[in-house]
Design an enzyme around this catalytic site. Structure first.
Site, PDB file in Angstrom:
ATOM      1  N   HIS A  35      40.706  59.565  12.101  1.00 24.71           N
ATOM      2  CA  HIS A  35      39.573  58.635  12.050  1.00 24.71           C
ATOM      3  C   HIS A  35      38.583  58.921  10.920  1.00 24.71           C
ATOM      4  O   HIS A  35      37.699  58.110  10.658  1.00 24.71           O
ATOM      5  CB  HIS A  35      38.861  58.571  13.413  1.00 24.71           C
ATOM      6  CG  HIS A  35      38.449  57.184  13.795  1.00 24.71           C
ATOM      7  ND1 HIS A  35      38.167  56.803  15.082  1.00 24.71           N
ATOM      8  CD2 HIS A  35      38.267  56.062  13.029  1.00 24.71           C
ATOM      9  CE1 HIS A  35      37.820  55.524  15.095  1.00 24.71           C
ATOM     10  NE2 HIS A  35      37.867  55.046  13.864  1.00 24.71           N
ATOM     11  N   ASP A  61      36.928  53.614  20.957  1.00 26.01           N
ATOM     12  CA  ASP A  61      37.242  55.035  20.886  1.00 26.01           C
ATOM     13  C   ASP A  61      36.901  55.720  22.207  1.00 26.01           C
ATOM     14  O   ASP A  61      35.983  55.289  22.906  1.00 26.01           O
ATOM     15  CB  ASP A  61      36.376  55.665  19.765  1.00 26.01           C
ATOM     16  CG  ASP A  61      37.007  56.876  19.104  1.00 26.01           C
ATOM     17  OD1 ASP A  61      37.462  57.760  19.836  1.00 26.01           O
ATOM     18  OD2 ASP A  61      37.003  56.936  17.867  1.00 26.01           O
ATOM     19  N   HIS A  86      35.874  58.713  21.928  1.00 26.63           N
ATOM     20  CA  HIS A  86      34.830  59.604  21.396  1.00 26.63           C
ATOM     21  C   HIS A  86      33.864  58.801  20.535  1.00 26.63           C
ATOM     22  O   HIS A  86      34.226  57.753  19.994  1.00 26.63           O
ATOM     23  CB  HIS A  86      35.468  60.695  20.531  1.00 26.63           C
ATOM     24  CG  HIS A  86      36.668  61.350  21.157  1.00 26.63           C
ATOM     25  ND1 HIS A  86      37.943  60.847  21.006  1.00 26.63           N
ATOM     26  CD2 HIS A  86      36.770  62.443  21.946  1.00 26.63           C
ATOM     27  CE1 HIS A  86      38.799  61.610  21.677  1.00 26.63           C
ATOM     28  NE2 HIS A  86      38.119  62.587  22.263  1.00 26.63           N
ATOM     29  N   ASP A 134      32.441  59.989  17.683  1.00 28.09           N
ATOM     30  CA  ASP A 134      32.682  60.314  16.268  1.00 28.09           C
ATOM     31  C   ASP A 134      31.412  60.250  15.445  1.00 28.09           C
ATOM     32  O   ASP A 134      31.422  59.872  14.271  1.00 28.09           O
ATOM     33  CB  ASP A 134      33.743  59.367  15.662  1.00 28.09           C
ATOM     34  CG  ASP A 134      35.121  59.536  16.297  1.00 28.09           C
ATOM     35  OD1 ASP A 134      35.316  60.498  17.051  1.00 28.09           O
ATOM     36  OD2 ASP A 134      35.994  58.693  16.026  1.00 28.09           O
ATOM     37  N   HIS A 165      36.879  64.218  11.397  1.00 28.04           N
ATOM     38  CA  HIS A 165      37.203  62.991  12.152  1.00 28.04           C
ATOM     39  C   HIS A 165      36.250  62.779  13.329  1.00 28.04           C
ATOM     40  O   HIS A 165      36.242  61.705  13.920  1.00 28.04           O
ATOM     41  CB  HIS A 165      38.680  62.941  12.588  1.00 28.04           C
ATOM     42  CG  HIS A 165      39.022  63.785  13.788  1.00 28.04           C
ATOM     43  ND1 HIS A 165      40.080  63.500  14.621  1.00 28.04           N
ATOM     44  CD2 HIS A 165      38.455  64.918  14.274  1.00 28.04           C
ATOM     45  CE1 HIS A 165      40.146  64.411  15.584  1.00 28.04           C
ATOM     46  NE2 HIS A 165      39.191  65.281  15.398  1.00 28.04           N
ATOM     47  N   ASP A 193      40.494  53.295  17.428  1.00 22.96           N
ATOM     48  CA  ASP A 193      41.141  54.591  17.634  1.00 22.96           C
ATOM     49  C   ASP A 193      42.056  54.459  18.843  1.00 22.96           C
ATOM     50  O   ASP A 193      41.588  54.107  19.943  1.00 22.96           O
ATOM     51  CB  ASP A 193      40.057  55.654  17.879  1.00 22.96           C
ATOM     52  CG  ASP A 193      40.607  57.069  17.921  1.00 22.96           C
ATOM     53  OD1 ASP A 193      41.735  57.264  18.414  1.00 22.96           O
ATOM     54  OD2 ASP A 193      39.880  57.989  17.484  1.00 22.96           O
ATOM     55  N   ASP A 246      43.171  56.443  20.752  1.00 20.27           N
ATOM     56  CA  ASP A 246      42.834  57.295  21.908  1.00 20.27           C
ATOM     57  C   ASP A 246      41.843  56.624  22.853  1.00 20.27           C
ATOM     58  O   ASP A 246      41.537  57.160  23.918  1.00 20.27           O
ATOM     59  CB  ASP A 246      42.398  58.703  21.487  1.00 20.27           C
ATOM     60  CG  ASP A 246      40.992  58.803  20.911  1.00 20.27           C
ATOM     61  OD1 ASP A 246      40.152  57.918  21.134  1.00 20.27           O
ATOM     62  OD2 ASP A 246      40.727  59.815  20.220  1.00 20.27           O
ATOM     63  N   GLU A 301      44.700  57.333  14.420  1.00 21.59           N
ATOM     64  CA  GLU A 301      44.966  58.427  15.365  1.00 21.59           C
ATOM     65  C   GLU A 301      46.249  58.275  16.170  1.00 21.59           C
ATOM     66  O   GLU A 301      46.439  58.972  17.161  1.00 21.59           O
ATOM     67  CB  GLU A 301      43.766  58.690  16.299  1.00 21.59           C
ATOM     68  CG  GLU A 301      42.475  59.086  15.578  1.00 21.59           C
ATOM     69  CD  GLU A 301      42.443  60.549  15.084  1.00 21.59           C
ATOM     70  OE1 GLU A 301      43.404  61.303  15.360  1.00 21.59           O
ATOM     71  OE2 GLU A 301      41.448  60.919  14.415  1.00 21.59           O
TER      72      GLU A 301
HETATM   73 MN   LIG Z   1      37.924  58.325  16.756  1.00 18.29          MN
END
Ligand SMILES: [Mn+2]
Length: 342
Positions: free
Chosen positions: A121, A149, A151, A153, A166, A262, A264, A307
């Site tokens: 990312h 996401d 997260h 980030d 990232h 992302d 994830d 990712e």
């Molecule tokens: Mn990310």
């Protein structure tokens, strides 16, 4: 048979011109494998389906770039004042994201929708910097970013516990972090024209946010829909609220949107093959629905898919989990670019 989208883009001169950038870069984190994702996505037929089924004219140099020519001979960990951990590969990520920004800008300045296949990312520093600059020049306005996401980030070099970049792209893109005085070359290429306003940023899917990041989100009043919000309101209402916040709801004027997705954000049950999986994520349909809703606004000007890591620990390359993750990634892109169920 080609079934192009019926939605007309609000901020692109034509609806079928697509620039594609293949970014085989993994230097924003420590696990190899995420650099192989663009080739895996393309081998799975992603670009073929975009041209054959959705009718896009694809502008792609046919390469997955690995940016070796931008990697400096020496790039020691960069300890900045007050940081818990040194920044890792700071100069490398800075140089590579600058090159990515130029590639994305080249497409975006010609009015193409830009699709970037990552990569970790950190590459969004480049993609968003390139799109933001082109949108400012072409349309004389700012753009919005929707960041999907697990997260946030948005760590700064000071708040990061790992030093992996990232986890920091949003702090550089919003100007919360700037070139460190210990090495002003690191992200020294970023100018205001490359940045976005925190008020034009929306997160969806968050569920693993560091304590310093929570403070950053609160202090800056950043709009964020966590998995708690998805559970509470349902993804339909979350998308209404997210798009209204960006002036992109029904009846609103709209603004150009860069979608940074992302993989994830999806639950590991449907997308296990990623570097930092977190349980309790979006279903496949919730991910696709987010992309469908953004497409329907007609405001999308660029998308990142990042990712996907086909050889991450515990998930073997060409295993079921790896292929499922690639398939999920392809589906997200097709939905954002206009595929519909009916
Ligand atoms: Mn990310």
């Amino acid at each position: 048979m080609t079934t192009p989208s019926t939605i007309d883009p609000k901020f692109l001169p034509s609806k079928d011109q697509l620039g594609v950038v293949g970014v085989g870069f993994s230097g924003g984190q420590t696990k190899p494998g995420v650099d192989a994702a663009p080739a895996a996505l393309i081998e799975a037929g992603l670009l073929d389906s975009l041209s054959n089924e959705l009718g896009y004219t694809i502008h792609h140099d046919g390469k997955v770039h690995n940016y070796t020519e931008y990697i400096p001979p020496s790039d020691p960990p960069l300890q900045t004042a007050g940081a818990r951990a040194p920044m890792l590969k700071a100069l490398t990520v800075s140089n590579v994201t600058k090159a990515i920004a130029d590639q994305v800008y080249e497409h975006a300045s010609q009015g193409r929708l830009v699709l970037t296949l990552g990569g970790d990312h950190s590459i969004a520093i480049g993609t968003i910097a390139g799109t933001a600059k082109a949108v400012r020049e072409r349309l004389g306005r700012e753009m919005a970013v929707i960041w999907i996401d697990a997260h946030a980030d948005i760590n700064t070099p000071e708040s990061s516990g790992s030093g992996n970049i990232h986890g920091m792209p949003v702090s550089y893109l919003t100007g919360l972090s700037k070139a460190p005085k210990e090495n002003p070359e690191v992200f020294g290429w970023m100018k205001d024209e490359n940045r976005i306003n925190v008020s034009k940023l929306v997160y969806i899917g968050l569920r693993d946010v560091d304590i310093p990041e929570k403070k950053i989100l609160r202090e800056n009043g950043i709009k964020a829909f966590s998995m708690h919000d998805v559970d509470k309101y349902g993804i339909g209402r979350v998308m209404e609220m997210a798009l209204e916040h960006l002036n992109c709801g029904p009846g609103q004027e709209g603004m150009p949107i860069h979608l940074s997705f992302d993989v994830d954000a999806l639950d590991p049950q449907v997308a296990p093959s990623t570097g930092t999986p977190v349980r309790g994520g979006l279903t496949l349909r919730e991910g696709d629905f987010i992309c469908e809703c953004i497409h329907e606004t007609g405001c999308l000007v660029a998308m990142d898919l990042v990712e996907v890591n086909t050889i991450v620990e515990g998930v073997e390359h060409d295993s079921f989990g790896s292929m499922e993750t690639v398939r999920a990634g392809c589906s997200l892109v097709r939905c954002a670019l206009g595929e519909s169920l009916l």
